[in-house]
Design an enzyme around this catalytic site. Structure first.
Site: not given
Ligand SMILES: NC(=O)c1ccc[n+]([C@@H]2O[C@H](COP(=O)([O-])OP(=O)(O)OC[C@H]3O[C@@H](n4cnc5c(N)ncnc54)[C@H](O)[C@@H]3O)[C@@H](O)[C@H]2O)c1
Length: 281
Positions: A139, A151, A189
């Site tokens: 994480h 994490e 979280n």
């Molecule tokens: N945004 C934050 O602050 C944060 C922090 C830590 C963890 N996360 C976690 O990280 C993960 C991604 O979050 P994010 O903020 O980058 O989201 P985001 O919406 O910016 O990006 C997600 C991406 O995944 C792509 N996607 C969807 N289905 C797919 C597939 N089958 N194969 C390949 N790509 C695919 C989408 O097109 C998009 O580009 C989530 O699990 C989220 O909980 C987010």
């Protein structure tokens, strides 16, 4: 061992992880479902590295070399040589399950499958593969190039060897890994999101303005950002998804998401990424 570092998802987190891995010297393959998402991801990487060039923390040549080490693709098969794949797709159990099943069929039997999920059970993701001992939570925090913490979350079946390899890899990426067990919201979280949700309740009830709520937490608690600004930065859809996981996982009403948070997500006001959340951007 192959040195290909796989990343699935080129969004906020995926492109940050790809950047950090390429900067540490790995050949990165970053996969998303559409060319436009990959282009947006590469643009974000370029912008982030350019900031370091402008501040003279990175040379132009180093920046070009880092970018050349990242190969983008819409073909999940291109990840077949990876020694690790970090999944960073949208926070949705069904979607992540599908991605883990597909990766399990594609990568070699020694490869580690890591998830950057904020809250989904690593044990559940491991259980849909034939290698639950090689599935782990990695994480990263946002923005990935800046934040030091990873994490590390151990699922019920994660082996000591997988944990050790992932811990060492996190250090190679210049990060500080801290371990915890698989439990809803992990530690980060489980502690952070109820605070953000409570700040949204205070706004909803008219206890204070957004500026006052954020100002009190910044000035009084020494937080670098107020909880409402932080929620906008994380993405309100992500915050809601995490509150739902805590609520379902513990079955405790203290984790119910604030109706105002739900209303903003319904309206498509997702925070910074949609130019409107609790603030306008
Ligand atoms: N945004 C934050 O602050 C944060 C922090 C830590 C963890 N996360 C976690 O990280 C993960 C991604 O979050 P994010 O903020 O980058 O989201 P985001 O919406 O910016 O990006 C997600 C991406 O995944 C792509 N996607 C969807 N289905 C797919 C597939 N089958 N194969 C390949 N790509 C695919 C989408 O097109 C998009 O580009 C989530 O699990 C989220 O909980 C987010």
């Amino acid at each position: 061992m192959s040195e290909v570092f796989g990343v699935v998802g080129a969004g906020t987190m995926g492109n940050g992880i790809a950047q950090v891995a390429a900067r540490a010297g790995f050949d990165v393959v970053m996969r998303d479902v559409g060319q436009e998402f990959l282009e947006r991801g590469m643009k974000a990487i370029d912008k982030s590295l350019q900031r370091d060039v402008d501040k003279e923390r990175l040379s132009k040549d180093e920046k070009s070399a880092i970018i050349r080490r990242i190969c983008t693709t819409t073909d999940i098969g291109a990840l077949s040589d990876a020694f690790i794949v970090v999944e960073a797709v949208t926070e949705d159990l069904a979607l992540k399950t599908e991605v883990f099943r597909a990766l399990d069929d594609i990568v070699t039997s020694n490869a580690i499958l890591a998830s950057n999920t904020s809250s989904i059970s690593i044990t559940k993701l491991g259980a849909v593969t034939r290698r639950p001992d090689k599935v782990i939570g990695m994480h990263f925090m946002n923005p990935v190039p800046v934040m030091k913490l990873v994490e590390l979350i151990r699922g019920a079946a994660t082996s000591d060897q997988t944990h050790e390899k992932t811990r060492a890899l996190s250090e190679n990426l210049g990060k500080i890994p801290v371990e915890c067990q698989d439990s809803p919201g992990f530690i980060s979280n489980r502690v952070l999101m109820p605070m953000i949700n409570e700040a949204i309740f205070a706004l909803y009830e008219g206890v204070a303005t957004r500026e006052s709520i954020d100002g009190i937490m910044k000035l009084g608690m020494n937080h670098p950002m107020g909880p409402l600004a932080l929620a906008d930065f994380i993405g309100l859809d992500v915050c809601l998804a995490i509150m739902n996981v805590l609520h379902d996982g513990f079955g405790d009403p203290k984790y119910r998401p604030c109706p105002l948070l739900k209303r903003y997500v319904d309206a498509g006001w997702l925070g910074k990424k949609s130019a409107r959340g609790f603030y306008e951007y």
